[in-house]
Design a protein around this motif. Structure first.
Motif, PDB file in Angstrom:
ATOM      1  N   SER A  39       0.835  -1.209   0.000  1.00 35.67           N
ATOM      2  CA  SER A  39       0.000   0.000   0.000  1.00 35.67           C
ATOM      3  C   SER A  39       0.868   1.257   0.000  1.00 35.67           C
ATOM      4  CB  SER A  39      -0.991  -0.004   1.158  1.00 35.67           C
ATOM      5  OG  SER A  39      -0.342  -0.293   2.360  1.00 35.67           O
ATOM      6  N   ASN A  40       2.006   1.215   0.691  1.00 37.00           N
ATOM      7  CA  ASN A  40       2.928   2.367   0.658  1.00 37.00           C
ATOM      8  C   ASN A  40       3.345   2.687  -0.779  1.00 37.00           C
ATOM      9  OD1 ASN A  40       3.056   2.823   3.400  1.00 37.00           O
ATOM     10  ND2 ASN A  40       4.935   1.643   3.721  1.00 37.00           N
ATOM     11  N   LEU A  41       3.817   1.662  -1.480  1.00 35.85           N
ATOM     12  CA  LEU A  41       4.354   1.917  -2.825  1.00 35.85           C
ATOM     13  C   LEU A  41       3.256   2.197  -3.839  1.00 35.85           C
ATOM     14  CD1 LEU A  41       7.439  -0.383  -3.337  1.00 35.85           C
ATOM     15  CD2 LEU A  41       7.286   1.940  -2.470  1.00 35.85           C
ATOM     16  N   LEU A 119      22.120   6.680   3.257  1.00 38.16           N
ATOM     17  CA  LEU A 119      20.958   7.085   4.056  1.00 38.16           C
ATOM     18  C   LEU A 119      20.514   5.985   5.012  1.00 38.16           C
ATOM     19  CD1 LEU A 119      18.595   9.085   4.606  1.00 38.16           C
ATOM     20  CD2 LEU A 119      17.338   7.933   2.775  1.00 38.16           C
ATOM     21  N   GLY A 120      20.413   4.739   4.507  1.00 44.49           N
ATOM     22  CA  GLY A 120      19.855   3.653   5.313  1.00 44.49           C
ATOM     23  C   GLY A 120      20.902   2.858   6.074  1.00 44.49           C
ATOM     24  N   GLY A 121      22.158   3.018   5.699  1.00 43.60           N
ATOM     25  CA  GLY A 121      23.237   2.308   6.383  1.00 43.60           C
ATOM     26  C   GLY A 121      23.262   0.812   6.102  1.00 43.60           C
ATOM     27  N   MET A 129      16.378  -3.763   0.249  1.00 41.77           N
ATOM     28  CA  MET A 129      16.323  -3.431  -1.173  1.00 41.77           C
ATOM     29  C   MET A 129      17.716  -3.380  -1.806  1.00 41.77           C
ATOM     30  SD  MET A 129      15.327   0.628  -1.011  1.00 41.77           S
ATOM     31  CE  MET A 129      13.742   0.394  -0.226  1.00 41.77           C
ATOM     32  N   ILE A 130      18.727  -3.096  -0.993  1.00 41.21           N
ATOM     33  CA  ILE A 130      20.112  -3.050  -1.490  1.00 41.21           C
ATOM     34  C   ILE A 130      20.515  -4.383  -2.126  1.00 41.21           C
ATOM     35  CG2 ILE A 130      22.523  -2.970  -0.613  1.00 41.21           C
ATOM     36  CD1 ILE A 130      21.150  -0.227  -0.999  1.00 41.21           C
ATOM     37  N   ASP A 131      19.956  -5.487  -1.627  1.00 47.33           N
ATOM     38  CA  ASP A 131      20.320  -6.808  -2.140  1.00 47.33           C
ATOM     39  C   ASP A 131      19.781  -7.074  -3.547  1.00 47.33           C
ATOM     40  OD1 ASP A 131      21.869  -7.663   0.054  1.00 47.33           O
ATOM     41  OD2 ASP A 131      20.034  -7.969   1.205  1.00 47.33           O
ATOM     42  N   ARG A 164      19.348  -7.225   9.035  1.00 50.47           N
ATOM     43  CA  ARG A 164      20.167  -6.400   9.939  1.00 50.47           C
ATOM     44  C   ARG A 164      19.777  -4.925   9.902  1.00 50.47           C
ATOM     45  NH1 ARG A 164      24.734 -10.249   8.814  1.00 50.47           N
ATOM     46  NH2 ARG A 164      24.989  -9.199   6.821  1.00 50.47           N
ATOM     47  N   LYS A 165      18.814  -4.577   9.021  1.00 56.09           N
ATOM     48  CA  LYS A 165      18.355  -3.180   8.944  1.00 56.09           C
ATOM     49  C   LYS A 165      16.840  -3.164   8.839  1.00 56.09           C
ATOM     50  CE  LYS A 165      22.187  -0.999   9.089  1.00 56.09           C
ATOM     51  NZ  LYS A 165      22.510  -0.176  10.235  1.00 56.09           N
ATOM     52  N   GLY A 166      16.250  -2.049   9.217  1.00 55.40           N
ATOM     53  CA  GLY A 166      14.809  -1.886   9.075  1.00 55.40           C
ATOM     54  C   GLY A 166      14.034  -2.693  10.110  1.00 55.40           C
ATOM     55  N   GLY A 182      11.121  -5.164   0.296  1.00 54.64           N
ATOM     56  CA  GLY A 182      11.768  -4.063  -0.425  1.00 54.64           C
ATOM     57  C   GLY A 182      12.674  -4.551  -1.548  1.00 54.64           C
ATOM     58  N   ALA A 183      13.354  -5.660  -1.328  1.00 55.28           N
ATOM     59  CA  ALA A 183      14.170  -6.232  -2.412  1.00 55.28           C
ATOM     60  C   ALA A 183      13.265  -6.699  -3.541  1.00 55.28           C
ATOM     61  CB  ALA A 183      15.012  -7.392  -1.879  1.00 55.28           C
ATOM     62  N   THR A 184      12.072  -7.172  -3.177  1.00 50.81           N
ATOM     63  CA  THR A 184      11.114  -7.644  -4.180  1.00 50.81           C
ATOM     64  C   THR A 184      10.589  -6.473  -5.011  1.00 50.81           C
ATOM     65  OG1 THR A 184      10.514  -9.380  -2.619  1.00 50.81           O
ATOM     66  CG2 THR A 184       9.033  -9.036  -4.496  1.00 50.81           C
TER      67      THR A 184
HETATM   68  P1  ADP Z   1       8.343   0.242   6.886  1.00 56.65           P
HETATM   69  O1  ADP Z   1       9.435  -0.746   7.207  1.00 56.65           O
HETATM   70  O2  ADP Z   1       8.573   1.579   7.485  1.00 56.65           O
HETATM   71  O3  ADP Z   1       6.994  -0.321   7.140  1.00 56.65           O
HETATM   72  P2  ADP Z   1       8.040  -0.432   4.092  1.00 56.65           P
HETATM   73  O4  ADP Z   1       7.268  -1.613   4.585  1.00 56.65           O
HETATM   74  O5  ADP Z   1       7.391   0.369   3.041  1.00 56.65           O
HETATM   75  O6  ADP Z   1       8.462   0.505   5.300  1.00 56.65           O
HETATM   76  O7  ADP Z   1       9.431  -0.923   3.499  1.00 56.65           O
HETATM   77  C1  ADP Z   1      10.151  -1.987   4.063  1.00 56.65           C
HETATM   78  C2  ADP Z   1      11.381  -2.259   3.203  1.00 56.65           C
HETATM   79  O8  ADP Z   1      12.270  -1.160   3.261  1.00 56.65           O
HETATM   80  C3  ADP Z   1      12.192  -3.451   3.675  1.00 56.65           C
HETATM   81  O9  ADP Z   1      11.703  -4.657   3.119  1.00 56.65           O
HETATM   82  C4  ADP Z   1      13.602  -3.133   3.203  1.00 56.65           C
HETATM   83  O10 ADP Z   1      13.859  -3.657   1.908  1.00 56.65           O
HETATM   84  C5  ADP Z   1      13.593  -1.626   3.099  1.00 56.65           C
HETATM   85  N1  ADP Z   1      14.417  -1.040   4.159  1.00 56.65           N
HETATM   86  C6  ADP Z   1      14.075  -0.821   5.445  1.00 56.65           C
HETATM   87  N2  ADP Z   1      15.090  -0.247   6.119  1.00 56.65           N
HETATM   88  C7  ADP Z   1      16.105  -0.102   5.218  1.00 56.65           C
HETATM   89  C8  ADP Z   1      17.438   0.440   5.290  1.00 56.65           C
HETATM   90  N3  ADP Z   1      17.924   0.954   6.416  1.00 56.65           N
HETATM   91  N4  ADP Z   1      18.186   0.431   4.146  1.00 56.65           N
HETATM   92  C9  ADP Z   1      17.689  -0.076   2.992  1.00 56.65           C
HETATM   93  N5  ADP Z   1      16.451  -0.588   2.872  1.00 56.65           N
HETATM   94  C10 ADP Z   1      15.674  -0.610   3.971  1.00 56.65           C
END
Ligand code: ADP
Ligand code: MG
Length: 202
Positions: A39-41, A119-121, A129-131, A164-166, A182-184
Motif C-alpha cells: 500500500s505504501n508503494l 541514508l539507510g546504512g 532493497m540493497i540486495d 540487519r536493517k529496518g 523491499g528487495a522484491t
Molecule cells: P516500513 O518498514 O517503514 O513499514 P516499508 O514496509 O514500506 O516501510 O518498506 C520496508 C522495506 O524497506 C524493507 O523490506 C527493506 O527492503 C527496506 N528497508 C528498510 N530499512 C532499510 C534500510 N535501512 N536500508 C535499505 N532498505 C531498507
C-alpha cells in the motif's frame, strides 16, 4: 539514447507493476514487517504518475528528481525516503541533458544506490532493497535484461538471510526464511526498466 519520455514510461510501468503486485508486497511485509509495503508503494507511485502527467518535465533528470520528491512526500514508511533518494539522486546525477546514454544511466543509478546505502546504512547481505539494487547496477553494463535477472535473483536470495536493517531486523533470527519485500519491489522497478527498454528497442 534515452529521453524524458523513456523515463516517464519507466515510472508509469513501475506504477502499473506495483499496482498489480501490491497484495504480494504487503503479504511479504506481514511476517517480517507491518504489512504496508504494497500500500505504501501503490500510493507513492500513483502520485508519481499523476505528478509526471501534470508537470511533464522535459529531461530524464527532471523526471527522476520529481518522481523522487513525490515519493518522499507521499510515502510514510521507511521505503518512501529510500526510494525517493534513489530516484532523486539518480536524477541529479543525470543533470539537465535532454537525452542520456545507457552507460550514463548505469553510472547515475550507481550514484543513486550509493545514496540509499548512505541514508539507510544497509550493506549487501543485510536483507534489504540493497540486495536487489546492487546486483542490478553491477549487471547493467551487460544490458537491461541482465540487470532484470540479477535484481530478481538478488530478491530471491534474501530469503535465507537474517535482517540487519529496518523493521525486520527487530525479529532477529526469526526474519530468516522470508523474502524481503523491499528487495522484491526493487526487482519490480528494475524489471519495469528492462521492459520499457525492450519495448523501445534499446
Ligand atoms: P516500513 O518498514 O517503514 O513499514 P516499508 O514496509 O514500506 O516501510 O518498506 C520496508 C522495506 O524497506 C524493507 O523490506 C527493506 O527492503 C527496506 N528497508 C528498510 N530499512 C532499510 C534500510 N535501512 N536500508 C535499505 N532498505 C531498507
Ligand atoms: Mg512495512
Amino acid at each position: 539514447m534515452l529521453d524524458a519520455d523513456f523515463f516517464r514510461r519507466w515510472m508509469t510501468a513501475t506504477a502499473a507493476s506495483v499496482e498489480r503486485e501490491a497484495d504480494r508486497l504487503t503479504e511479504l511485509d506481514s511476517p517480517i514487517g507491518d504489512a504496508d509495503h504494497g500500500s505504501n508503494l501503490r500510493r507513492g507511485f500513483a502520485a508519481v504518475t499523476a505528478t509526471l502527467e501534470k508537470e511533464a518535465p522535459d529531461t530524464p533528470g527532471g523526471v527522476l528528481t520529481l518522481a523522487g520528491r513525490q515519493l518522499i512526500s507521499t510515502v510514510g514508511g521507511a521505503s518512501g525516503p529510500l526510494y525517493g533518494t534513489l530516484l532523486r539522486r539518480t536524477g541529479k546525477a543525470l543533470g539537465d541533458a535532454g537525452e542520456v546514454s545507457e552507460a550514463e544511466l548505469a553510472s547515475a543509478l550507481r550514484t543513486g544506490v550509493d545514496a540509499v546505502r548512505t541514508l539507510g546504512g544497509a550493506a549487501p547481505g543485510d536483507k534489504t532493497m540493497i540486495d536487489a539494487l546492487v546486483p542490478a547496477v553491477d549487471a547493467l553494463g551487460a544490458g537491461f535484461a541482465a540487470a532484470r535477472t540479477a535484481a530478481g535473483q538478488g530478491a530471491v536470495a534474501t530469503t535465507p538471510l537474517q535482517a540487519r536493517k529496518g523493521r525486520a531486523s527487530y525479529l532477529g533470527a526469526r526474519s530468516i526464511g522470508h523474502q524481503d519485500p523491499g528487495a522484491t519491489s526493487s526487482a519490480l522497478l528494475i524489471a519495469a526498466l528492462a521492459d520499457v527498454a525492450e519495448a523501445a528497442g534499446e
